[in-house]
Scaffold this active site. Structure first.
Site, PDB file in Angstrom:
ATOM      1  N   GLY A   1       0.014   5.763  -4.088  1.00  0.00           N
ATOM      2  CA  GLY A   1      -0.791   7.117  -4.607  1.00  0.00           C
ATOM      3  C   GLY A   1       0.196   7.552  -4.610  1.00  0.00           C
ATOM      4  O   GLY A   1       0.415   9.105  -4.085  1.00  0.00           O
ATOM      5  N   ARG A   2       0.333   7.296  -2.793  1.00  0.00           N
ATOM      6  CA  ARG A   2       0.717   9.066  -1.879  1.00  0.00           C
ATOM      7  C   ARG A   2       2.295   9.151  -2.074  1.00  0.00           C
ATOM      8  O   ARG A   2       3.034   9.945  -1.802  1.00  0.00           O
ATOM      9  CB  ARG A   2       0.332   8.343  -0.496  1.00  0.00           C
ATOM     10  CG  ARG A   2      -0.452   8.117  -0.114  1.00  0.00           C
ATOM     11  CD  ARG A   2      -1.015   7.951   1.321  1.00  0.00           C
ATOM     12  NE  ARG A   2      -1.462   6.434   0.827  1.00  0.00           N
ATOM     13  CZ  ARG A   2      -1.806   5.526   2.079  1.00  0.00           C
ATOM     14  NH1 ARG A   2      -1.073   5.907   3.176  1.00  0.00           N
ATOM     15  NH2 ARG A   2      -1.664   4.084   1.857  1.00  0.00           N
TER      16      ARG A   2
ATOM     17  N   ASP B   1       0.829  -1.219   0.292  1.00  0.00           N
ATOM     18  CA  ASP B   1      -0.070   0.178  -0.300  1.00  0.00           C
ATOM     19  C   ASP B   1       1.211   1.473   0.318  1.00  0.00           C
ATOM     20  O   ASP B   1       1.633   1.121   0.584  1.00  0.00           O
ATOM     21  CB  ASP B   1      -1.662   0.210   1.121  1.00  0.00           C
ATOM     22  CG  ASP B   1      -1.796   1.065   1.221  1.00  0.00           C
ATOM     23  OD1 ASP B   1      -2.706   1.138  -0.561  1.00  0.00           O
ATOM     24  OD2 ASP B   1      -2.749   1.931   1.928  1.00  0.00           O
TER      25      ASP B   1
ATOM     26  N   ASN C   1     -11.199  -2.461  -5.511  1.00  0.00           N
ATOM     27  CA  ASN C   1     -10.534  -1.778  -6.092  1.00  0.00           C
ATOM     28  C   ASN C   1     -10.827  -1.119  -7.730  1.00  0.00           C
ATOM     29  O   ASN C   1     -10.706  -0.031  -8.333  1.00  0.00           O
ATOM     30  CB  ASN C   1      -8.471  -1.969  -6.705  1.00  0.00           C
ATOM     31  CG  ASN C   1      -8.089  -1.867  -4.890  1.00  0.00           C
ATOM     32  OD1 ASN C   1      -7.398  -3.049  -4.952  1.00  0.00           O
ATOM     33  ND2 ASN C   1      -8.224  -0.945  -3.825  1.00  0.00           N
TER      34      ASN C   1
ATOM     35  N   ARG D   1      -5.242  -1.745   9.215  1.00  0.00           N
ATOM     36  CA  ARG D   1      -5.688  -2.765   8.903  1.00  0.00           C
ATOM     37  C   ARG D   1      -6.122  -3.948   7.495  1.00  0.00           C
ATOM     38  O   ARG D   1      -4.934  -3.600   6.669  1.00  0.00           O
ATOM     39  CB  ARG D   1      -7.461  -2.190   7.913  1.00  0.00           C
ATOM     40  CG  ARG D   1      -7.415  -0.657   7.120  1.00  0.00           C
ATOM     41  CD  ARG D   1      -8.431  -0.847   6.372  1.00  0.00           C
ATOM     42  NE  ARG D   1      -7.458   1.131   4.946  1.00  0.00           N
ATOM     43  CZ  ARG D   1      -7.883   2.670   5.489  1.00  0.00           C
ATOM     44  NH1 ARG D   1      -8.128   3.158   7.076  1.00  0.00           N
ATOM     45  NH2 ARG D   1      -7.221   2.980   4.486  1.00  0.00           N
TER      46      ARG D   1
ATOM     47  N   SER E   1      -7.434  -5.499  -5.420  1.00  0.00           N
ATOM     48  CA  SER E   1      -8.819  -5.731  -4.206  1.00  0.00           C
ATOM     49  C   SER E   1      -9.850  -5.810  -5.175  1.00  0.00           C
ATOM     50  O   SER E   1     -10.144  -5.439  -5.651  1.00  0.00           O
ATOM     51  CB  SER E   1      -8.779  -5.127  -3.053  1.00  0.00           C
ATOM     52  OG  SER E   1      -9.001  -4.458  -3.602  1.00  0.00           O
TER      53      SER E   1
ATOM     54  N   HIS F   1       2.515   3.011  -8.731  1.00  0.00           N
ATOM     55  CA  HIS F   1       2.288   1.705  -9.254  1.00  0.00           C
ATOM     56  C   HIS F   1       3.430   1.097 -10.649  1.00  0.00           C
ATOM     57  O   HIS F   1       4.389   0.033  -9.721  1.00  0.00           O
ATOM     58  CB  HIS F   1       0.811   1.935  -9.873  1.00  0.00           C
ATOM     59  CG  HIS F   1      -0.126   1.836  -9.236  1.00  0.00           C
ATOM     60  ND1 HIS F   1      -0.892   1.768  -7.916  1.00  0.00           N
ATOM     61  CD2 HIS F   1      -1.229   2.784  -9.935  1.00  0.00           C
ATOM     62  CE1 HIS F   1      -2.062   2.207  -8.053  1.00  0.00           C
ATOM     63  NE2 HIS F   1      -2.557   2.937  -8.307  1.00  0.00           N
TER      64      HIS F   1
ATOM     65  N   ARG G   1     -12.336   2.802  -8.186  1.00  0.00           N
ATOM     66  CA  ARG G   1     -11.125   3.994  -8.309  1.00  0.00           C
ATOM     67  C   ARG G   1     -11.444   3.683 -10.307  1.00  0.00           C
ATOM     68  O   ARG G   1     -12.111   3.513 -10.351  1.00  0.00           O
ATOM     69  CB  ARG G   1      -9.783   3.164  -8.478  1.00  0.00           C
ATOM     70  CG  ARG G   1      -9.016   2.816  -7.213  1.00  0.00           C
ATOM     71  CD  ARG G   1      -7.675   2.551  -6.814  1.00  0.00           C
ATOM     72  NE  ARG G   1      -7.616   1.699  -5.687  1.00  0.00           N
ATOM     73  CZ  ARG G   1      -6.753   1.989  -5.005  1.00  0.00           C
ATOM     74  NH1 ARG G   1      -5.471   2.346  -5.747  1.00  0.00           N
ATOM     75  NH2 ARG G   1      -6.497   1.850  -4.097  1.00  0.00           N
TER      76      ARG G   1
HETATM   77  C1  IPE Z   1      -5.138  -2.632  -0.354  1.00  0.00           C
HETATM   78  O1  IPE Z   1      -4.687  -1.731  -0.571  1.00  0.00           O
HETATM   79  C2  IPE Z   1      -5.497  -3.388  -1.455  1.00  0.00           C
HETATM   80  C3  IPE Z   1      -4.446  -3.796  -2.767  1.00  0.00           C
HETATM   81  C4  IPE Z   1      -3.163  -3.025  -1.636  1.00  0.00           C
HETATM   82  C5  IPE Z   1      -3.911  -3.906  -3.291  1.00  0.00           C
HETATM   83  P1  IPE Z   1      -6.262   0.230  -0.950  1.00  0.00           P
HETATM   84  O2  IPE Z   1      -5.339   1.028  -1.020  1.00  0.00           O
HETATM   85  O3  IPE Z   1      -7.068  -0.407  -1.685  1.00  0.00           O
HETATM   86  O4  IPE Z   1      -7.191  -0.710   0.768  1.00  0.00           O
HETATM   87  P2  IPE Z   1      -7.289   0.767   1.739  1.00  0.00           P
HETATM   88  O5  IPE Z   1      -8.698   1.135   0.658  1.00  0.00           O
HETATM   89  O6  IPE Z   1      -6.533   0.961   2.532  1.00  0.00           O
HETATM   90  O7  IPE Z   1      -8.497  -0.027   2.637  1.00  0.00           O
HETATM   91  C1  IPE Z   2      -1.323   0.094  -3.296  1.00  0.00           C
HETATM   92  O1  IPE Z   2      -1.214   1.047  -3.383  1.00  0.00           O
HETATM   93  C2  IPE Z   2      -1.737  -0.216  -5.013  1.00  0.00           C
HETATM   94  C3  IPE Z   2      -3.432  -1.089  -5.300  1.00  0.00           C
HETATM   95  C4  IPE Z   2      -4.187  -1.091  -4.317  1.00  0.00           C
HETATM   96  C5  IPE Z   2      -2.933  -1.176  -6.256  1.00  0.00           C
HETATM   97  P1  IPE Z   2      -2.733   2.065  -3.891  1.00  0.00           P
HETATM   98  O2  IPE Z   2      -3.125   2.822  -5.139  1.00  0.00           O
HETATM   99  O3  IPE Z   2      -3.424   1.981  -2.495  1.00  0.00           O
HETATM  100  O4  IPE Z   2      -2.070   3.451  -2.769  1.00  0.00           O
HETATM  101  P2  IPE Z   2      -2.551   4.775  -2.016  1.00  0.00           P
HETATM  102  O5  IPE Z   2      -3.269   4.423  -0.738  1.00  0.00           O
HETATM  103  O6  IPE Z   2      -3.778   5.553  -2.070  1.00  0.00           O
HETATM  104  O7  IPE Z   2      -1.129   5.999  -1.724  1.00  0.00           O
HETATM  105 MG    MG Z   3      -3.794   2.842  -0.828  1.00  0.00          MG
END
Ligand code: IPE
Ligand code: IPE
Ligand code: MG
Length: 252
Positions: free
Chosen positions: A31-32, A28, A76, A202, A73, A45, A79
């Site tokens: 994006g951040r 995780d 996901n 979580r 997930s 990514h 999005r």
């Molecule tokens: C969990 O991350 C799913 C994956 C890493 C693929 P998310 O970013 O989707 O989870 P939440 O929204 O923070 O719970």
């Molecule tokens: C995890 O990183 C990758 C996937 C869920 C596919 P995120 O895309 O959830 O990154 P944040 O949580 O928004 O920073």
């Molecule tokens: Mg995330």
């Protein structure tokens, strides 16, 4: 020194006898990370994918038998379409690009999740990668795509109910082991260690059944900044844990 020895030596202060057999990761924070760098989310990514390759190689070199990575997930899909499409294209591209090397390194790749709604071309790459690597004896690499633990449990219940109604399974023989055998992860032991990056406390619908007695390690590091040295720290923490499984020690 060969690459193998070099990597093994990088275990440093870790006890090679006490490594987890199975590590699961919630990757995780992509994006951040991208936002911090002033880049679009997709760049996070892209970079995240190269980190996964590094961690997979470390598992293979250090003798960690199974790595399960949460890539996408069931939630996901909510999005923006551009991000979802980018991720699907990235998975496909990576499989095409990395399969040969993974195969040469002995990686055995499997996908867990409901693969049916994935794009046809991705499904073909997935099937090809699984058959190509099915007899390999290196690290077992489970990639969770369109994975949701609740959906997995629902599907297991449906399959079990079907067997009961057709008379192939009797109600009173159903036990915990039966449930485990009907999950996508039937081929793997439960994870010993779960790593979640980016600080969220979580499970986000990941392996709810399988993580019953897993040690959990959460780091604030964002996935694209995770590396082998951070991985070693997670393993060092794991090695200090006292896994009691609900029991008490009679003598210290
Ligand atoms: C969990 O991350 C799913 C994956 C890493 C693929 P998310 O970013 O989707 O989870 P939440 O929204 O923070 O719970
Ligand atoms: C995890 O990183 C990758 C996937 C869920 C596919 P995120 O895309 O959830 O990154 P944040 O949580 O928004 O920073
Ligand atoms: Mg995330």
């Amino acid at each position: 020194m060969t690459a193998q020895l070099l990597s093994t030596s990088k275990l440093l202060n870790l006890d090679s006898q006490k490594l987890p057999q199975h590590v699961a990761v919630i990757m995780d924070g992509n994006g951040r990370w991208a936002k911090q760098q002033g880049l679009p989310r997709i760049e996070g990514h892209r970079r995240g994918a190269s980190i996964l390759k590094e961690i997979l190689r470390a598992c293979n070199d250090w003798g960690i038998k199974t790595l399960t990575a949460y890539a996408f997930s069931t939630e996901n899909w909510g999005r923006p379409l551009t991000e979802v499409n980018f991720l699907m294209a990235l998975f496909e591209k990576l499989l095409r690009k990395e399969l040969q090397e993974m195969n040469e390194e002995g990686v055995r790749i499997r996908f867990i999740g409901d693969l049916s709604p994935l794009p046809e071309s991705l499904k073909q790459e997935i099937a090809h990668s699984m058959t190509t690597t099915q007899n390999n004896t290196g690290v077992n690499f489970n990639v969770a795509i369109n994975y949701g633990s609740r959906l997995e449990i629902v599907k297991a219940c449906q399959a079990i109910a079907q067997k009961v109604s057709s008379g192939e399974l009797s109600l009173d023989t159903i036990d915990e082991n039966t449930i485990s055998q009907y999950l996508y992860t039937a081929a793997s032991p439960d994870p010993d260690l779960l790593i979640r990056t980016s600080g969220e406390m979580r499970l986000s619908n990941f392996l709810l059944w399988q993580l019953a007695y897993t040690e959990i390690y959460i780091t604030d590091t964002l996935w694209p900044d995770f590396n082998c040295s951070e991985f070693r720290s997670a393993l060092a923490h794991y090695q200090k844990r006292d896994r009691r499984f609900g029991k008490v020690k009679l003598k210290e």
